[in-house]
Design a protein around this motif. Structure first.
Motif, PDB file in Angstrom:
ATOM      1  N   ARG A  69       0.832  -1.201   0.000  1.00 26.72           N
ATOM      2  CA  ARG A  69       0.000   0.000   0.000  1.00 26.72           C
ATOM      3  C   ARG A  69       0.864   1.248   0.000  1.00 26.72           C
ATOM      4  O   ARG A  69       2.019   1.226   0.430  1.00 26.72           O
ATOM      5  CB  ARG A  69      -0.904   0.026   1.231  1.00 26.72           C
ATOM      6  N   THR A  70       0.294   2.331  -0.493  1.00 28.19           N
ATOM      7  CA  THR A  70       0.928   3.647  -0.403  1.00 28.19           C
ATOM      8  C   THR A  70       0.273   4.414   0.726  1.00 28.19           C
ATOM      9  O   THR A  70      -0.658   3.925   1.371  1.00 28.19           O
ATOM     10  CB  THR A  70       0.753   4.431  -1.710  1.00 28.19           C
ATOM     11  N   GLY A  71       0.733   5.628   0.939  1.00 28.86           N
ATOM     12  CA  GLY A  71       0.006   6.541   1.802  1.00 28.86           C
ATOM     13  C   GLY A  71      -1.023   7.285   0.973  1.00 28.86           C
ATOM     14  O   GLY A  71      -1.319   6.917  -0.162  1.00 28.86           O
ATOM     15  N   TRP A  72      -1.570   8.357   1.539  1.00 31.66           N
ATOM     16  CA  TRP A  72      -2.526   9.202   0.813  1.00 31.66           C
ATOM     17  C   TRP A  72      -1.791  10.369   0.161  1.00 31.66           C
ATOM     18  O   TRP A  72      -0.819  10.885   0.712  1.00 31.66           O
ATOM     19  CB  TRP A  72      -3.584   9.748   1.766  1.00 31.66           C
ATOM     20  N   THR A  73      -2.260  10.774  -1.014  1.00 30.24           N
ATOM     21  CA  THR A  73      -1.729  11.962  -1.672  1.00 30.24           C
ATOM     22  C   THR A  73      -2.883  12.797  -2.199  1.00 30.24           C
ATOM     23  O   THR A  73      -3.918  12.269  -2.601  1.00 30.24           O
ATOM     24  CB  THR A  73      -0.790  11.599  -2.833  1.00 30.24           C
ATOM     25  N   ARG A  74      -2.688  14.116  -2.191  1.00 29.51           N
ATOM     26  CA  ARG A  74      -3.680  15.032  -2.772  1.00 29.51           C
ATOM     27  C   ARG A  74      -3.298  15.437  -4.193  1.00 29.51           C
ATOM     28  O   ARG A  74      -4.056  16.148  -4.853  1.00 29.51           O
ATOM     29  CB  ARG A  74      -3.803  16.288  -1.902  1.00 29.51           C
ATOM     30  N   ASP A  75      -2.155  14.973  -4.658  1.00 26.19           N
ATOM     31  CA  ASP A  75      -1.644  15.353  -5.973  1.00 26.19           C
ATOM     32  C   ASP A  75      -1.958  14.246  -6.985  1.00 26.19           C
ATOM     33  O   ASP A  75      -1.393  13.156  -6.910  1.00 26.19           O
ATOM     34  CB  ASP A  75      -0.133  15.576  -5.888  1.00 26.19           C
ATOM     35  N   PRO A  76      -2.855  14.497  -7.951  1.00 26.91           N
ATOM     36  CA  PRO A  76      -3.187  13.455  -8.928  1.00 26.91           C
ATOM     37  C   PRO A  76      -2.000  13.028  -9.778  1.00 26.91           C
ATOM     38  O   PRO A  76      -1.929  11.878 -10.208  1.00 26.91           O
ATOM     39  CB  PRO A  76      -4.290  14.100  -9.781  1.00 26.91           C
ATOM     40  N   ASP A  77      -1.041  13.943  -9.998  1.00 28.15           N
ATOM     41  CA  ASP A  77       0.138  13.581 -10.777  1.00 28.15           C
ATOM     42  C   ASP A  77       1.006  12.572 -10.036  1.00 28.15           C
ATOM     43  O   ASP A  77       1.567  11.646 -10.630  1.00 28.15           O
ATOM     44  CB  ASP A  77       0.956  14.828 -11.122  1.00 28.15           C
ATOM     45  N   VAL A  78       1.122  12.754  -8.737  1.00 26.61           N
ATOM     46  CA  VAL A  78       1.847  11.772  -7.920  1.00 26.61           C
ATOM     47  C   VAL A  78       1.124  10.437  -7.962  1.00 26.61           C
ATOM     48  O   VAL A  78       1.743   9.367  -8.093  1.00 26.61           O
ATOM     49  CB  VAL A  78       1.977  12.266  -6.470  1.00 26.61           C
ATOM     50  N   PHE A  79      -0.189  10.474  -7.896  1.00 23.51           N
ATOM     51  CA  PHE A  79      -0.970   9.239  -7.939  1.00 23.51           C
ATOM     52  C   PHE A  79      -0.778   8.523  -9.275  1.00 23.51           C
ATOM     53  O   PHE A  79      -0.615   7.288  -9.316  1.00 23.51           O
ATOM     54  CB  PHE A  79      -2.441   9.560  -7.699  1.00 23.51           C
ATOM     55  N   PHE A  80      -0.781   9.268 -10.372  1.00 20.40           N
ATOM     56  CA  PHE A  80      -0.533   8.658 -11.680  1.00 20.40           C
ATOM     57  C   PHE A  80       0.864   8.047 -11.743  1.00 20.40           C
ATOM     58  O   PHE A  80       1.068   7.005 -12.372  1.00 20.40           O
ATOM     59  CB  PHE A  80      -0.702   9.697 -12.793  1.00 20.40           C
ATOM     60  N   MET A  81       1.819   8.684 -11.108  1.00 22.91           N
ATOM     61  CA  MET A  81       3.170   8.136 -11.087  1.00 22.91           C
ATOM     62  C   MET A  81       3.185   6.795 -10.357  1.00 22.91           C
ATOM     63  O   MET A  81       3.823   5.838 -10.802  1.00 22.91           O
ATOM     64  CB  MET A  81       4.131   9.120 -10.410  1.00 22.91           C
ATOM     65  N   TRP A  82       2.468   6.725  -9.239  1.00 23.67           N
ATOM     66  CA  TRP A  82       2.371   5.451  -8.514  1.00 23.67           C
ATOM     67  C   TRP A  82       1.733   4.380  -9.397  1.00 23.67           C
ATOM     68  O   TRP A  82       2.225   3.252  -9.475  1.00 23.67           O
ATOM     69  CB  TRP A  82       1.527   5.628  -7.249  1.00 23.67           C
ATOM     70  N   LEU A  83       0.639   4.736 -10.052  1.00 28.76           N
ATOM     71  CA  LEU A  83      -0.061   3.770 -10.896  1.00 28.76           C
ATOM     72  C   LEU A  83       0.799   3.315 -12.073  1.00 28.76           C
ATOM     73  O   LEU A  83       0.768   2.147 -12.467  1.00 28.76           O
ATOM     74  CB  LEU A  83      -1.363   4.382 -11.425  1.00 28.76           C
ATOM     75  N   SER A  84       1.565   4.234 -12.621  1.00 29.49           N
ATOM     76  CA  SER A  84       2.406   3.913 -13.780  1.00 29.49           C
ATOM     77  C   SER A  84       3.639   3.105 -13.409  1.00 29.49           C
ATOM     78  O   SER A  84       4.292   2.550 -14.283  1.00 29.49           O
ATOM     79  CB  SER A  84       2.843   5.208 -14.479  1.00 29.49           C
ATOM     80  N   SER A  85       3.956   3.045 -12.116  1.00 31.33           N
ATOM     81  CA  SER A  85       5.191   2.385 -11.679  1.00 31.33           C
ATOM     82  C   SER A  85       4.954   1.003 -11.077  1.00 31.33           C
ATOM     83  O   SER A  85       5.880   0.414 -10.527  1.00 31.33           O
ATOM     84  CB  SER A  85       5.911   3.270 -10.648  1.00 31.33           C
ATOM     85  N   ILE A  86       3.734   0.488 -11.172  1.00 31.57           N
ATOM     86  CA  ILE A  86       3.446  -0.830 -10.594  1.00 31.57           C
ATOM     87  C   ILE A  86       4.201  -1.908 -11.356  1.00 31.57           C
ATOM     88  O   ILE A  86       4.073  -2.008 -12.580  1.00 31.57           O
ATOM     89  CB  ILE A  86       1.935  -1.124 -10.630  1.00 31.57           C
ATOM     90  N   PRO A  87       4.995  -2.743 -10.686  1.00 27.52           N
ATOM     91  CA  PRO A  87       5.659  -3.859 -11.371  1.00 27.52           C
ATOM     92  C   PRO A  87       4.725  -5.068 -11.425  1.00 27.52           C
ATOM     93  O   PRO A  87       4.219  -5.524 -10.398  1.00 27.52           O
ATOM     94  CB  PRO A  87       6.873  -4.140 -10.469  1.00 27.52           C
ATOM     95  N   PHE A  88       4.475  -5.574 -12.619  1.00 27.05           N
ATOM     96  CA  PHE A  88       3.588  -6.717 -12.785  1.00 27.05           C
ATOM     97  C   PHE A  88       4.416  -7.981 -13.007  1.00 27.05           C
ATOM     98  O   PHE A  88       5.120  -8.111 -14.012  1.00 27.05           O
ATOM     99  CB  PHE A  88       2.641  -6.483 -13.966  1.00 27.05           C
ATOM    100  N   SER A  89       4.318  -8.899 -12.070  1.00 27.09           N
ATOM    101  CA  SER A  89       5.102 -10.141 -12.156  1.00 27.09           C
ATOM    102  C   SER A  89       4.447 -11.213 -11.309  1.00 27.09           C
ATOM    103  O   SER A  89       3.646 -10.934 -10.419  1.00 27.09           O
ATOM    104  CB  SER A  89       6.541  -9.906 -11.676  1.00 27.09           C
ATOM    105  N   GLY A  90       4.828 -12.457 -11.576  1.00 23.38           N
ATOM    106  CA  GLY A  90       4.306 -13.571 -10.803  1.00 23.38           C
ATOM    107  C   GLY A  90       2.873 -13.884 -11.190  1.00 23.38           C
ATOM    108  O   GLY A  90       2.332 -13.397 -12.177  1.00 23.38           O
ATOM    109  N   GLY A  91       2.259 -14.702 -10.401  1.00 22.84           N
ATOM    110  CA  GLY A  91       0.870 -15.061 -10.659  1.00 22.84           C
ATOM    111  C   GLY A  91       0.753 -16.394 -11.355  1.00 22.84           C
ATOM    112  O   GLY A  91       0.591 -17.424 -10.728  1.00 22.84           O
ATOM    113  N   GLY A  92       0.886 -16.369 -12.668  1.00 20.95           N
ATOM    114  CA  GLY A  92       0.765 -17.605 -13.421  1.00 20.95           C
ATOM    115  C   GLY A  92      -0.646 -18.150 -13.370  1.00 20.95           C
ATOM    116  O   GLY A  92      -1.604 -17.470 -13.738  1.00 20.95           O
ATOM    117  N   PHE A  93      -0.780 -19.366 -12.871  1.00 19.03           N
ATOM    118  CA  PHE A  93      -2.093 -20.009 -12.814  1.00 19.03           C
ATOM    119  C   PHE A  93      -2.755 -19.853 -11.448  1.00 19.03           C
ATOM    120  O   PHE A  93      -3.812 -20.420 -11.208  1.00 19.03           O
ATOM    121  CB  PHE A  93      -1.955 -21.499 -13.151  1.00 19.03           C
ATOM    122  N   ASN A  94      -2.146 -19.112 -10.549  1.00 18.76           N
ATOM    123  CA  ASN A  94      -2.698 -18.962  -9.207  1.00 18.76           C
ATOM    124  C   ASN A  94      -3.798 -17.905  -9.182  1.00 18.76           C
ATOM    125  O   ASN A  94      -3.779 -16.940  -9.947  1.00 18.76           O
ATOM    126  CB  ASN A  94      -1.596 -18.557  -8.213  1.00 18.76           C
TER     127      ASN A  94
END
Length: 287
Positions: A69-94
């Motif tokens: 989890r992140t903390g809270w931000t009032r800056d939508p640009d910071v929030f977009f940066m968080w969303l754009s920086s998510i690393p997607f890995s693992g999972g597979g068939f689980n």
């Protein structure tokens, strides 16, 4: 004025990776911008809108941490940066630990339990969007869910709220009790994900909102209480009317004839291209 809050709960497995750019561009971007547009003239430090991100993975060796989890931000640009920086890995068939992700969001929201558990609040200020590409983990797991007070026994999600065994639908049932809307974005039409949405909106008397998928096979369900998201994605009567209009122009010849003429002209020009040029074009489109 009550603070407006939005938490996006995102599956961070490799299954989400191929769809994330589309989801971010065509759906989340519009919702987030619309959610904060009333505060667009206010400096970020004084904004009345807050954003947070929760990411979740799966049980298994590929996921060292099930929920982040992140903390809270009032800056939508910071929030977009968080969303754009998510690393997607693992999972597979689980199956993904959606219950844990939703429970984490519940804990992050300030406790604002609805006065009447049978009354759907259509003017909510706290919202959650679940973004999932996999089915939820099917077994109940020990999860902390905030305690629901002053509710009849039949309305509680568990006889002993708190650290008990829950699945994703059981956690979703707590959202309306705390005046939090729950919406869903899924790049696949998964019935179990729709079941989570239904569980989180069980007090709503309105019919399910229309599926707004600009992309085929996407499941987009927006809570009745999330008016900003409905407006951003043109939910409801206005959207339906525009869809019918679009359908009319596609099948009623004005656009159809124009499109047919354009394609005919394109093929007449393309037929005169030398073979090398045609091959280059095909390679360019493939990459």
């Amino acid at each position: 004025m009550a603070a407006k809050r939005l938490i996006v709960v995102v599956e961070s497995t490799a299954a989400m990776g191929p769809y994330w750019e589309t989801i971010l561009r065509d759906y989340l971007d519009k919702i987030i911008r619309c959610f904060g547009e009333n505060d667009s003239t206010v400096q970020n430090s004084c904004s009345n809108v807050e954003f947070a991100l929760v990411s979740y993975n799966t049980h298994g060796c590929y996921s060292g941490c099930l929920v982040q989890r992140t903390g809270w931000t009032r800056d939508p640009d910071v929030f977009f940066m968080w969303l754009s920086s998510i690393p997607f890995s693992g999972g597979g068939f689980n199956d993904a630990v959606i219950a844990e992700g939703l429970a984490e969001a519940l804990v992050m929201f300030p406790n604002s339990q609805s006065g009447d558990p049978n009354q759907q609040n259509v003017d909510m200020h706290q919202h959650c969007i679940l973004v999932a590409a996999s089915n939820p983990y099917p077994l109940q797991t020990p999860i902390y869910v905030p305690q629901l007070q002053n509710l009849e026994q039949s309305e509680t999600i568990d006889s002993f709220p708190g650290n008990r065994l829950y699945d994703a639908e059981a956690v979703a049932k707590a959202f309306p009790q705390f005046s939090i809307s729950l919406s869903v974005i899924c790049p696949k039409e998964l019935p179990k994900i729709k079941g989570i949405y239904n569980a989180g909106n069980r007090n709503s008397k309105a019919a399910d909102p229309p599926v707004l998928a600009k992309t085929p096979h996407f499941l987009i369900l927006i809570s009745e209480g999330f008016r900003e998201a409905q407006g951003a994605l043109k939910v409801g009567e206005g959207y339906s009317n525009s869809s019918e209009s679009e359908k009319y122009y596609l099948n009623g010849n004005p656009r159809h004839k124009l499109t047919k003429c354009l394609w005919k002209s394109f093929y007449e020009v393309a037929a005169k291209w030398p073979p090398v040029m045609q091959i280059v074009q095909l390679i360019s489109q493939a990459t």
